[in-house]
Scaffold this active site. Sequence first.
Site, PDB file in Angstrom:
ATOM      1  CE  LYS A   1     -44.975 -98.617 117.189  1.00  0.00           C
ATOM      2  NZ  LYS A   1     -44.042 -99.631 116.709  1.00  0.00           N
TER       3      LYS A   1
ATOM      4  CG  ASP B   1     -46.773-100.795 114.735  1.00  0.00           C
ATOM      5  OD1 ASP B   1     -47.401-101.054 115.775  1.00  0.00           O
ATOM      6  OD2 ASP B   1     -45.585-100.427 114.732  1.00  0.00           O
TER       7      ASP B   1
ATOM      8  N   GLY C   1     -41.452 -98.405 121.597  1.00  0.00           N
ATOM      9  CA  GLY C   1     -41.010 -99.268 122.703  1.00  0.00           C
ATOM     10  C   GLY C   1     -40.253 -98.529 123.786  1.00  0.00           C
TER      11      GLY C   1
ATOM     12  N   GLY D   1     -40.625-105.632 121.741  1.00  0.00           N
ATOM     13  CA  GLY D   1     -40.217-106.722 122.628  1.00  0.00           C
ATOM     14  C   GLY D   1     -40.734-106.507 124.032  1.00  0.00           C
TER      15      GLY D   1
ATOM     16  CB  VAL E   1     -46.561-105.177 126.870  1.00  0.00           C
ATOM     17  CG1 VAL E   1     -46.093-103.969 127.659  1.00  0.00           C
ATOM     18  CG2 VAL E   1     -46.199-105.027 125.394  1.00  0.00           C
TER      19      VAL E   1
ATOM     20  CB  VAL F   1     -44.539 -93.611 120.378  1.00  0.00           C
ATOM     21  CG1 VAL F   1     -43.785 -93.129 119.147  1.00  0.00           C
ATOM     22  CG2 VAL F   1     -45.977 -93.129 120.343  1.00  0.00           C
TER      23      VAL F   1
END
Length: 422
Positions: A204, A200, A133, A302, A14, A131
């Site tokens: 979120k 994960d 992307g 991503g 990121v 949360v």
Amino acid sequence: MKRVNIGIFGLGTVGQGVLQSLRERGESLKARTGIDFHVKAVCDRSYKKKGTVLKNIHASDNPSIIHDDPEIDIVLELMGGIEPAKSHIVKSLLAGQSVVTANKALLAAHGEEIFKLAQDKFLHIGFEAAVAGALPVIKTLRRTLVINQIHGIYGILNGTCNFIITKMQNESMDYDEALKLAQDKGFAEADPSFDVNGNDAGQKLALLSGIAFDTFISEDSVQVEGIAEIRQMDLSIAESMGWIIRLLGIAKISDDGSCLLRVHPAMIPENHILAHVQDEKNAVLFDSSHSGPSLIMGNGAGSLPTAAAVISDLVSISKNTEPEIWMSSANSIKMVKDYRYRFYLRFQTRDKTGVLAEIAEILAKNDISITTVHQQEGEEPVDVVVTTHEAWESSIRNAIKTIDALPIILAPTVSIRIIDQL
Ligand code: HSE
């Protein structure tokens, strides 16, 4: 022109996406916002190996280059994990710096403390990237839907799991191959078991439902199941019955404050909008009092999609004078522990007389009524698949425990919820 100085902790997927985006689109961002975003310092433990991405940027593995720089306005925490990320955030807030983080694990565990500190210091904390992307779910809840009472959230919240399931279904890829590809593409967590076990997505969902239901919800409140047991045959039997499997996050709240929080694979009708969400895409469907249903879909993982969410927070914070209040009211909620669903059960058994009768008897004793039975001819072990009418989760768990102890059962039973109507 207003200048905003940024310090970045962590130059992984990121962080590198943020630098690349600011480098490639910085001029356009300046023109659109009237703000010059300047990366003043980067702290990363392996900064020496990061090469040209750090060209002309002051970098070190020493956090003091950010903490001791009074000119830094906003700190980006993009390193992940609990420590030292938490200490960096706390220290930055105490030093009067607003924070943007993509760290859902940290916020789902310690968000209450961090939000309170930011509120006490009248500083911003942005976490859109934590949360789903690139999907603007937090801003949608706090801006577009702000007048609404949120009754429910239905989400595909993990890109890696959705990627694996859809690659297995559409391209007959096997589980390990699809997971490896998701890792190569930078979707998965550093430890991908957090993705495939559902943790994960659970983190979120905890964050999202806390914002939606006006309280802090810790990840421990979310009952979580993952996708590691799903096989091609589950996908094809589901398909033959008109269902598609997705890892779903579900948060529902009733007027009396009882709250259902679940992450698990589910068979949903093939024509449901969430069944069309493919590959690493995420989707979040809000069911709200005034606006009705609203769907947001897009890239949930991503480098560049997540960086886009980080930068959107940078802009909001730099333009807002008033910090957002994340802990608006302490709504009192109580968790629903047991719920009724239809189930798909796959038993791996010996090929012996009476197997089906033994399984059926135990299901009946637990008040579980069968709707269909499938078994294909073949060598041992044999897969026997049963679908059920609605039954309590606790009854299903009890029945599976008893069935799995039988000598005829050769592997742990796989259960998947069937949700005909979301
Ligand atoms: N590993 C996450 C996913 C991406 O696959 O959705 C970051 O949240």
